[in-house]
Scaffold this motif. Structure first.
Motif, PDB file in Angstrom:
ATOM      1  N   HIS A  10       4.029 -15.492 -18.563  1.00  0.00           N
ATOM      2  CA  HIS A  10       4.973 -15.086 -19.538  1.00  0.00           C
ATOM      3  C   HIS A  10       6.381 -15.127 -18.454  1.00  0.00           C
ATOM      4  N   HIS A  17       0.994  -1.766 -18.920  1.00  0.00           N
ATOM      5  CA  HIS A  17      -0.436  -1.499 -19.291  1.00  0.00           C
ATOM      6  C   HIS A  17      -1.234  -1.457 -17.965  1.00  0.00           C
ATOM      7  N   VAL A  18      -0.784  -2.593 -17.162  1.00  0.00           N
ATOM      8  CA  VAL A  18      -1.429  -2.765 -15.815  1.00  0.00           C
ATOM      9  C   VAL A  18      -1.227  -1.730 -14.889  1.00  0.00           C
ATOM     10  N   ILE A  25       2.424  -6.394 -20.849  1.00  0.00           N
ATOM     11  CA  ILE A  25       1.341  -6.369 -19.879  1.00  0.00           C
ATOM     12  C   ILE A  25       1.589  -5.546 -18.656  1.00  0.00           C
ATOM     13  N   ARG A  26       2.735  -5.714 -18.049  1.00  0.00           N
ATOM     14  CA  ARG A  26       3.298  -4.976 -16.846  1.00  0.00           C
ATOM     15  C   ARG A  26       3.076  -3.548 -16.912  1.00  0.00           C
ATOM     16  N   LEU A  29      -4.998  -9.962 -16.266  1.00  0.00           N
ATOM     17  CA  LEU A  29      -3.796  -9.468 -16.641  1.00  0.00           C
ATOM     18  C   LEU A  29      -2.675  -9.925 -16.155  1.00  0.00           C
ATOM     19  N   CYS A  30      -2.590  -9.751 -14.817  1.00  0.00           N
ATOM     20  CA  CYS A  30      -1.288 -10.046 -14.103  1.00  0.00           C
ATOM     21  C   CYS A  30      -1.150 -11.339 -14.040  1.00  0.00           C
ATOM     22  N   GLN A  77       7.203  -9.994 -23.623  1.00  0.00           N
ATOM     23  CA  GLN A  77       5.570 -10.166 -23.444  1.00  0.00           C
ATOM     24  C   GLN A  77       4.949  -9.783 -22.306  1.00  0.00           C
ATOM     25  N   GLU A  78       5.894 -10.263 -21.235  1.00  0.00           N
ATOM     26  CA  GLU A  78       5.412  -9.669 -19.835  1.00  0.00           C
ATOM     27  C   GLU A  78       5.479  -8.168 -19.655  1.00  0.00           C
ATOM     28  N   LEU A  83      -9.524 -14.324 -20.492  1.00  0.00           N
ATOM     29  CA  LEU A  83      -9.235 -13.202 -21.542  1.00  0.00           C
ATOM     30  C   LEU A  83     -10.188 -13.122 -22.495  1.00  0.00           C
ATOM     31  N   GLN A 107      -1.978 -13.521 -16.722  1.00  0.00           N
ATOM     32  CA  GLN A 107      -1.057 -13.907 -18.004  1.00  0.00           C
ATOM     33  C   GLN A 107       0.234 -13.312 -17.895  1.00  0.00           C
ATOM     34  N   ALA A 108       0.737 -12.187 -17.241  1.00  0.00           N
ATOM     35  CA  ALA A 108       2.124 -11.551 -17.139  1.00  0.00           C
ATOM     36  C   ALA A 108       2.892 -12.613 -16.241  1.00  0.00           C
TER      37      ALA A 108
END
Length: 275
Positions: free
Chosen positions: A144, A159-160, A156-157, A137-138, A152-153, A118, A140-141
């Motif tokens: 989490h 956003h993806v 990101i989900r 990003l996935c 926090q997950e 990242l 990192q999700a």
């Protein structure tokens, strides 16, 4: 991107003797090919990496996470030597290594890789591709999720999914997979209405593309949709879906299969009687 439909499975596909035998035969065949290729050509070539990648996936399917991780480490090191640290093929192997660490329950090692990735210059014109950025990003999700940091997950989900809908449309295979990951995150957070909304979109896609998910994954999706209906007080629709999923399990796997037996128990619970 990981296969998020696999998270919906009610039983392990390895419980099926035919599937179990197939995966282990595949591992044996790939190991023979790997050794023969190594003896003839050595490990420092692209074809060897391809063989190792197939072997990594086979070990993942067999739930042999230590072997999966060992292979992922070798793939990454080989790509480093062949292409250098900044090549996209090496970065893709690093993402895969992070996922293998996570599969092996080594979340801190996976987090170290995600943090490293990242920090790269993703916005530069000659930087890594956007597809790779989404994969990071996935990762990192997923980390989490493994740590049960669902809030926090969720960020990101969402956003993806937004990025993928903008890049490839809302019905692309990647967007549908990302939507499944988002729905499952909502379900874990007990936000059943939001989870249901996304699960229903996923189901519509699977109805139009019968090859996109396995029959076991489709049955799992039905059960998760039914669970959301139950939690929202819509018991009639939940019962219908559970019975449908039970029938599908019997049809595709047989009444004696572990999946059909699991569905039989679930149907017994929602009916209030034993079948």
């Amino acid at each position: 991107m990981e296969n998020y439909f696999a998270r919906l499975l009610l039983t392990s596909e390895l419980d099926d003797p035919i599937y179990f035998a197939k995966i282990h035969q595949q591992i044996a065949d790939l190991e023979k090919q790997r050794i023969a290729h190594f003896n003839a050509n050595g490990p420092m070539n692209a074809q060897y990496v391809v063989l190792m990648s197939e072997l990594n996936m086979a070990y993942l399917q067999a739930r042999d996470t230590s072997s999966e991780l060992e292979i992922a480490q070798q793939i990454y090191q080989t790509n480093q030597n062949l292409y250098g640290d900044e090549d996209e093929r090496t970065l893709e192997a690093l993402v895969a290594l992070g996922l293998s660490y996570l599969d092996d329950s080594q979340s801190e090692e996976a987090q170290g890789i995600a943090t490293q990735l990242l920090s790269l210059s993703w916005s530069e014109e000659n930087g890594p591709s956007y597809d790779l950025y989404i994969d990071v990003l996935c990762l990192q999700a997923d980390i989490h999720h493994a740590k049960e940091l669902y809030s926090q997950e969720l960020v990101i989900r969402k956003h993806v999914l937004s990025l993928l809908e903008e890049l490839s449309g809302s019905v692309s295979s990647q967007a549908v997979m990302a939507r499944c990951g988002l729905a499952y995150c909502y379900e874990k957070m007990k936000k059943y209405r939001q989870a249901l909304d996304h699960y229903l979109v996923v189901r519509s896609y699977l109805d139009s593309d019968e090859q996109f998910a396995t029959e076991a994954e489709k049955i799992g999706l039905l059960v998760h949709i039914g669970r959301c209906y139950r939690k929202l007080g819509n018991f009639d629709d939940a019962v219908v879906l559970y019975h449908w999923a039970h029938n599908q399990a019997n049809k595709h796997f047989g009444p004696a299969s572990s999946l059909a037996q699991k569905m039989r128990k679930l149907v017994g619970v929602v009916d209030g009687t034993k079948i």
